[in-house]
Design an enzyme around this catalytic site. Structure first.
Site, PDB file in Angstrom:
ATOM      1  N   ARG A 153       0.866  -1.111   0.015  1.00  0.00           N
ATOM      2  CA  ARG A 153       0.050  -0.027   0.231  1.00  0.00           C
ATOM      3  C   ARG A 153       0.991   1.112  -0.085  1.00  0.00           C
ATOM      4  NH1 ARG A 153      -2.145  -3.685  -1.051  1.00  0.00           N
ATOM      5  NH2 ARG A 153      -4.041  -5.015  -0.320  1.00  0.00           N
ATOM      6  N   SER A 200     -10.492  -0.979   3.924  1.00  0.00           N
ATOM      7  CA  SER A 200      -9.702  -1.238   5.056  1.00  0.00           C
ATOM      8  C   SER A 200      -9.291   0.102   5.780  1.00  0.00           C
ATOM      9  CB  SER A 200      -8.630  -2.123   4.640  1.00  0.00           C
ATOM     10  OG  SER A 200      -8.995  -3.271   4.440  1.00  0.00           O
ATOM     11  N   GLU A 213      -4.582   3.378   6.611  1.00  0.00           N
ATOM     12  CA  GLU A 213      -4.480   2.908   4.912  1.00  0.00           C
ATOM     13  C   GLU A 213      -5.486   4.283   4.468  1.00  0.00           C
ATOM     14  OE1 GLU A 213      -6.112  -0.329   1.916  1.00  0.00           O
ATOM     15  OE2 GLU A 213      -5.062  -1.100   3.682  1.00  0.00           O
TER      16      GLU A 213
END
Length: 312
Positions: free
Chosen positions: A181, A229, A299
């Site tokens: 990520r 998320s 995130e």
């Protein structure tokens, strides 16, 4: 910065991009998947034929931060708004080209559309993206992924504008330094398009896999207003497991709730508050840190918040 400053900055941007492309106090929250949050001091709509060199010249003269909104699927903006310039990719960023095993597309195309179009073209390797609500540009920036795959598995290159210099560059996959990520892209970098290389497959099997992914997500992840998320998974562990272990699954703070279906999702009520989401994130962070000595990393991109462990 004063209201006069923002007026002058908006005027300078309008002079190089056109008055229709620039506005003050442009709402950002409604363009995110949370559907809550405030406005940007200045909003800019970019077309593919924009004069990026002239845009960069204006931006070089301001300390105002930049925000690329994209599909807003990984973004939370404070109710008080964003003290900076927000960019939206609009005309000319929605094209798709498939030749052999090569899939090229504009940065504004949704990942779900690319998953379905590539599978229909007998290509496999991008089915995972059907469940990711973001754009291709955002997917490259954060190395989006799911179901055992990510952008790093297929990205070959991308066209990137450096808004600090106004130059358009072609980055190969290695330059992005794609990690979990994460990428080497800075806020002043803007992805214009990208090319992926996929494998030949079978359209029927790809469609079946896409159906399985969609069904799995519906069963295991909540609907409603959320951004997927909330925290990245710590090495060797799972953020959802940690949050559930501290007893916060289902926890509510104002209009925001840790999803009873998946503890690493926060869902916000219609007409709710971005600040409620942020405060619930802080509560989760502190509880997990106190019990496990693990500092969860968002995130979700947080913009405009001035308190908390990761606020800007």
């Amino acid at each position: 910065m004063s209201s006069t400053y923002w007026e002058e900055l908006a005027g300078a941007l309008a002079a190089v991009l056109g008055t229709d492309a620039v506005s003050q106090e442009r709402p950002v929250g409604p363009d995110t998947t949370y559907r809550v949050g405030g406005a940007a001091r200045v909003g800019v709509s970019l077309s593919a034929n924009a004069d990026f060199a002239a845009l960069a010249e204006v931006l070089r003269q301001t300390p105002a931060p930049l925000l690329v909104v994209g599909k807003g699927s990984n973004l939370l903006v404070a109710d008080e708004g964003f003290e900076g310039v927000a960019l939206w990719l609009e005309r000319g960023f929605d094209w798709v080209e498939i030749k052999g095993q090569s899939l090229r597309a504009g940065a504004g195309v949704s990942l779900a559309v690319l998953a379905r179009q590539s599978s229909a073209a007998n290509l496999t390797g991008f089915e995972w993206a059907v469940g990711v609500p973001g754009s291709l540009g955002g997917g490259v920036r954060m190395n989006a992924g799911g179901h055992g795959a990510d952008m790093a598995a297929s990205l070959q290159s991308a066209q990137v504008v450096d808004l600090a210099s106004g130059t358009v560059q072609c980055w190969d996959a290695e330059q992005f330094q794609l990690g979990y990520r994460s990428s080497a892209l800075a806020p002043h970098h803007l992805v214009l398009s990208a090319e992926m290389r996929l494998a030949y497959g079978d359209a029927a099997r790809s469609q079946e896999l896409i159906g399985e992914i969609v069904a799995w997500r519906r069963e295991h992840q909540p609907g409603g207003q959320n951004a997927g998320s909330v925290f990245t998974n710590p090495s060797g562990d799972n953020a959802g497991r940690l949050i559930e272990a501290v007893g916060l699954k289902g926890r509510r703070r104002g209009s925001a709730q840790v999803s009873p279906k998946h503890a690493n999702f926060i869902v916000v009520d219609r007409g709710g508050s971005a600040n409620d989401v942020f405060e619930l994130m802080c509560e989760v962070f502190l509880a997990v840190q106190a019990k496990f000595a693990i500092a969860l990393v968002p995130e979700t991109q947080l913009m405009g918040f001035v308190l908390g462990p990761w606020a800007d």
